[in-house]
Design a protein around this motif. Structure first.
Motif, PDB file in Angstrom:
ATOM      1  N   HIS B 116     -42.531   3.672  -1.091  1.00  0.00           N
ATOM      2  CA  HIS B 116     -42.268   4.697  -0.071  1.00  0.00           C
ATOM      3  C   HIS B 116     -40.808   5.174  -0.074  1.00  0.00           C
ATOM      4  CE1 HIS B 116     -43.045   6.753   3.757  1.00  0.00           C
ATOM      5  NE2 HIS B 116     -41.903   6.252   4.203  1.00  0.00           N
ATOM      6  N   HIS B 120     -38.907   8.781  -0.547  1.00  0.00           N
ATOM      7  CA  HIS B 120     -37.895   9.449   0.286  1.00  0.00           C
ATOM      8  C   HIS B 120     -36.732   9.963  -0.566  1.00  0.00           C
ATOM      9  CE1 HIS B 120     -39.199   9.397   4.378  1.00  0.00           C
ATOM     10  NE2 HIS B 120     -39.458   8.098   4.387  1.00  0.00           N
ATOM     11  N   ASP B 305     -41.882  11.700   6.790  1.00  0.00           N
ATOM     12  CA  ASP B 305     -42.887  11.256   5.826  1.00  0.00           C
ATOM     13  C   ASP B 305     -43.768  12.411   5.368  1.00  0.00           C
ATOM     14  OD1 ASP B 305     -41.844   8.779   6.100  1.00  0.00           O
ATOM     15  OD2 ASP B 305     -43.548   7.911   7.189  1.00  0.00           O
TER      16      ASP B 305
HETATM   17 ZN    ZN Z   1     -40.695   7.016   5.710  1.00  0.00          ZN
END
Ligand code: ZN
Lengths: 231, 346
Positions: B116, B120, B305
């Motif tokens: 994850h 980013h 996100d």
């Molecule tokens: Zn995040």
């Protein structure tokens, strides 16, 4: 008609493939292991052994709960996505009904159940009517004692089926006395072949709308609703 | 569409956004769909993991369909299916991982798990090409990390939070001030109208450390409010917010600046939900005004996100030959450095 059936809603991991109306393969394990890790390798393996490709599938059937929240979602997510990607119908069948099918030849009522901790079970009551299982009492999340009391009052024979049968054998016979019919070992574990068979007959709606049957609110949600009621 | 173009589908469900996206060549967004759940979590004052997981399974196929429709493409045209493998909420991650596996299986496509935080960072590559070495400051509700990258797909974590993440500290202080969820943006707005006139502590930690700590600051804010209440004094919420923000932002900007000099990087990338914070943006802009490094902060919708960032990071993993097996699992505590060093063909 080629069907892939998937059940990861409880501890048993089950997959079945029906090919042209006959059972081509079935995979069942009953282990405290991670469904997310094991489901797709098992599907891959069974598809290879039955010489089936995803494109040849006409329908996917999935056990939609009740059961382990995470387990139900793993099966449903897999089934929905495959069905959507292949543009074929996906049928959700109650995990309890799938289990009840293993006693479908009896004339007695059938009570499948899963332990839901703290004295609760997920359960419902089924009966064979003209060759198909029909629902006698709706599926609920209920204290088992309360449910058994209700069943005992009906005064009829009931077949009990559950992978958690040993946890509850005593209380069942306490309430039901000789009205309780408890089969031997193997019938208590759901087999995906039955799930596939049930799903072949049931209607399926749009894939997007298929959601798990949890039979229980999220705890935070239940508390929130309770608060709203008080205000 | 030329034959050499690479199209990657990304899927992201690590917290409370159900997202899918298609990215071309790792640098160009073809489509990007995010179904937010903020409204359903608002009444609980924070993300309830089970509620998040339930939403994901309800939304995921619709989100996929919209992603392909917006792109006017089909799953057949994808070179690989990539998905957030971790870190995140395990139940939420599982929906994405199993979706990716089912789609890759049904369409005979390579499957790739993505970290994850790598996502980013790679959100920035959708705006501007990377120049190595680069430094990334990742700040979100779950993360506060300083990461150096010497090449694509490799990550060296030089600093991280020892307790609360920056975004978490924001949310907790916001709750103390009775601000509605999500508290971070509310604090930022409030801070803009206040004066930083309360001296909250700055946690610099040991000499030369790039680690962070925000729990002491959070306690200090709570104590200050409590003491003021006992003395029957009232502190202005906007001043509390501004003073809190000044403390967080000063430490983040200063440590990022020092690290950028020490590692002699070419670019500084700010990523994660808190990168949307105006106070932080301004402080970093000022700090790097005369610096030789280029400061990059992606637009708001790429800070929070999304799945385009996963597809962008997944493109590099695809090009470097990484492939996951059908036993790919959600990994809520996936380590970034180890992810970068994982072998090919797992
Ligand atoms: Zn995040």
């Amino acid at each position: 008609m080629n069907i892939l059936a998937i059940d990861t809603s409880n501890q048993v991991l089950g997959i079945a493939i029906l090919k042209d109306g006959s059972l081509a393969g079935e995979y069942t394990t009953n282990a405290k292991k991670n469904h997310s890790v094991r489901l797709m390798p098992a599907i891959d393996q069974l598809m290879k052994e039955t010489e089936m490709t995803p494109e040849q599938l006409d329908r996917i059937v999935v056990a939609k709960g009740p059961g382990s929240y995470t387990g139900v979602r793993i099966g449903l997510t897999t089934a929905k996505t495959m069905g959507w990607a292949l543009n074929i119908p996906v049928t959700g069948v109650s995990s309890l009904k799938a289990l009840a099918l293993q006693a479908q030849l009896t004339d007695a009522s059938i009570c499948p159940f899963f332990d839901a901790r703290r004295g609760l079970v997920y359960t419902g009551l089924y009966k064979n009517k003209d060759g198909a299982l029909s629902l006698e009492e709706n599926e609920v999340n209920i204290p088992f004692a309360e449910w058994l009391e209700k069943l005992a009052q009906r005064g009829e024979h009931v077949v009990f089926l559950s992978p958690d049968i040993e946890l509850h054998r005593q209380v069942i016979t306490d309430y039901m006395k000789d009205l309780a019919i408890i089969p031997e070992l193997v019938s208590h574990y759901p087999r995906a072949g039955y799930l596939a068979e049930a799903g072949a007959l049931e209607e399926s709606g749009p894939v997007h709308a298929l959601t798990p049957e949890y039979l229980r609110l999220v705890e935070a949600e239940a508390k929130w609703l309770e608060q709203q009621g008080k205000n | 569409m030329t034959k050499n173009d690479v199209y990657i589908l990304g899927i992201e469900t690590s917290c409370d956004e159900t997202a899918a996206a298609i990215v071309k060549n790792g640098t160009e967004i073809v489509s990007n769909v995010v179904a937010s759940q903020i409204e359903s979590h608002k009444r609980f004052g924070g993300v309830v993991p089970e509620v998040a997981s339930r939403h994901h399974v309800e939304q995921i196929t619709m989100v996929l369909e919209e992603t392909f429709q917006q792109a006017d493409m089909t799953a057949e045209e994808m070179d690989a299916i990539t998905v957030t493998e971790g870190p995140g909420l395990v139940g939420a991650l599982l929906v994405g991982v199993n979706t990716a596996k089912a789609l890759a299986f049904a369409k005979h496509k390579p499957l790739i798990g993505v970290h994850h935080i790598a996502g980013h960072i790679y959100a920035n590559r959708l705006i501007k090409e990377f120049q190595f070495p680069l430094l990334a400051l990742v700040v979100s509700g779950g993360h506060t990390e300083l990461i150096v990258m010497h090449e694509h797909g490799s990550f060296e974590v030089i600093g991280e939070t020892r307790d609360d993440a920056a975004g978490e500290a924001y949310d907790k202080v916001a709750r103390t001030l009775n601000l509605p969820y999500p508290g971070g943006p509310q604090m930022d707005r409030l801070a803009a109208t206040g004066e930083a006139n309360i001296a909250f502590p700055r946690a610099w930690l040991e000499e030369g450390s790039y680690d962070f700590s925000f729990s002491g600051l959070k306690s200090s804010v709570i104590n200050t409010l409590h003491n003021a209440a006992q003395r029957k004094e009232t502190l202005k919420d906007e001043d509390v917010a501004a003073s809190f923000q000044a403390s967080v932002v000063e430490v983040l900007a200063e440590k990022t600046y020092r690290a950028a000099q020490q590692y002699d990087v070419k670019q500084v990338i700010v990523a994660g939900g808190v990168a949307a914070n105006k106070g932080l943006r301004t402080a970093l802009d000022n700090k790097f005004d005369d610096a030789k490094q280029e400061l990059l902060i992606p637009p708001l919708d790429l800070c929070t996100d999304n799945a385009a960032m996963i597809a962008a990071a997944g493109t590099i993993a695809y090009q470097q030959g990484h492939r996951a097996g059908w036993d790919l699992n959600a990994n809520p505590s996936l380590d970034l450095e180890r992810y970068g060093k994982r072998g090919l063909k797992r």
